[in-house]
Enzyme design. Sequence first.
Site, PDB file in Angstrom:
ATOM      1  N   GLN A   1      -1.499  10.019   0.755  1.00 50.65           N
ATOM      2  CA  GLN A   1      -2.614   9.094   0.513  1.00 50.65           C
ATOM      3  C   GLN A   1      -2.136   7.643   0.598  1.00 50.65           C
ATOM      4  O   GLN A   1      -1.180   7.255  -0.065  1.00 50.65           O
ATOM      5  CB  GLN A   1      -3.213   9.393  -0.876  1.00 50.65           C
ATOM      6  CG  GLN A   1      -4.464   8.619  -1.201  1.00 50.65           C
ATOM      7  CD  GLN A   1      -5.649   9.001  -0.326  1.00 50.65           C
ATOM      8  OE1 GLN A   1      -5.947  10.165  -0.105  1.00 50.65           O
ATOM      9  NE2 GLN A   1      -6.337   8.001   0.211  1.00 50.65           N
TER      10      GLN A   1
ATOM     11  N   LYS B   1     -10.687  15.770  -2.179  1.00 44.16           N
ATOM     12  CA  LYS B   1     -10.053  16.560  -1.125  1.00 44.16           C
ATOM     13  C   LYS B   1      -9.669  17.931  -1.670  1.00 44.16           C
ATOM     14  O   LYS B   1      -9.898  18.953  -1.035  1.00 44.16           O
ATOM     15  CB  LYS B   1      -8.818  15.820  -0.586  1.00 44.16           C
ATOM     16  CG  LYS B   1      -9.212  14.662   0.326  1.00 44.16           C
ATOM     17  CD  LYS B   1      -8.105  13.677   0.625  1.00 44.16           C
ATOM     18  CE  LYS B   1      -8.679  12.477   1.382  1.00 44.16           C
ATOM     19  NZ  LYS B   1      -7.745  11.381   1.588  1.00 44.16           N
TER      20      LYS B   1
ATOM     21  N   ASP C   1      -3.925  13.759   9.071  1.00 42.85           N
ATOM     22  CA  ASP C   1      -4.590  12.448   9.014  1.00 42.85           C
ATOM     23  C   ASP C   1      -4.640  11.798  10.404  1.00 42.85           C
ATOM     24  O   ASP C   1      -5.384  10.850  10.626  1.00 42.85           O
ATOM     25  CB  ASP C   1      -3.803  11.523   8.067  1.00 42.85           C
ATOM     26  CG  ASP C   1      -4.621  11.103   6.864  1.00 42.85           C
ATOM     27  OD1 ASP C   1      -5.853  11.321   6.895  1.00 42.85           O
ATOM     28  OD2 ASP C   1      -4.042  10.556   5.917  1.00 42.85           O
TER      29      ASP C   1
END
Length: 282
Positions: free
Chosen positions: A94, A50, A117
């Site tokens: 995450q 990322k 997200d």
Amino acid sequence: MIIDGKKVSKIMRDEIRNEIEELKGKGFVPGLAVVIVGENPASQSYVRSKQKTCDALGIYSEKYELPVDTTEEELLDLVDGLNNNSKIHGILVQLPLPKHMDENKVIERINPKKDVDGFHPISVGNLSIGFDGMKPCTPYGVIKLLEHYDIPVEGKHAVVLGRSNIVGKPVSMMLLQKNATVTVCHSRTQDLEAILKSADIIVVAIGRPGFLTKEMVKEGAVVIDVGINRVDGKIVGDVKYDEVFPLASYITPVPGGVGPMTITMLMYNTLKACREHYFDAK
Ligand code: NDP
């Protein structure tokens, strides 16, 4: 026909890079914060990719690597700080988090405007009622692939295999929004084979290597394989690719199908969040 996720991803990344350059010319730089707790090797590798992609596209990024014994309160404080940090437009925590933390509580703490997200309940709600909001990256990537190849969705029978919050449910909502007739199947579904066989579009996201066989697929169906499974050191999908390929009108390979789209959509969402912060929200 093979749906080439690498190609579509590259096209989208070029567009995103150009748009970012334009924004930078006006003095605005999109920023993404990635937070990882503990030392899960898979998560560490996702976070590295990322950040690398951020660098390649001109997105400012901050990485927070917290030790596994970080308390939930400390993580929530960090999220609060990032919510108030004007250089940061997207926040990604995450998952999975260590067991002593409540993932839902952490996700809920993220400002929905920075929820790149798309897992915040407000983002989920926006998606379900068709409001503009942050959409989760993997399912959004599936939709972008269908759009890129001009695959008709309206009025088609789409069968989604898997009902997780990160793939199955959101992709079902997105297909419904595009006027497909959607059937969502899961581990308790009866007559799965007959349902799948009636599908014009199949999206498989169950994490079972080679589960979807030719007996379950109608000739001419579109087959999207979200699965990522490691078998004998190789990455394989949830579809028995070699035997389903001759039947399918379109099919995504694994790797090189849906996979590359996920990070691209994260960059897309970060750019969207930045644009909305400076322009659309005013
Ligand atoms: P989950 O484990 O959260 O969910 C799996 C779903 O599949 C559940 O709804 C489960 O049903 C259903 N399921 C499991 N076995 C069967 C079966 N035999 N028959 C019918 N349904 C079944 O998985 P995720 O959604 O997180 O991930 C799915 C796959 O997608 C994984 O391989 C994952 O690695 C991959 N993935 C890929 C991404 C990418 O970037 N390309 C991103 C995210 C995930 P039930 O609800 O009844 O238990």
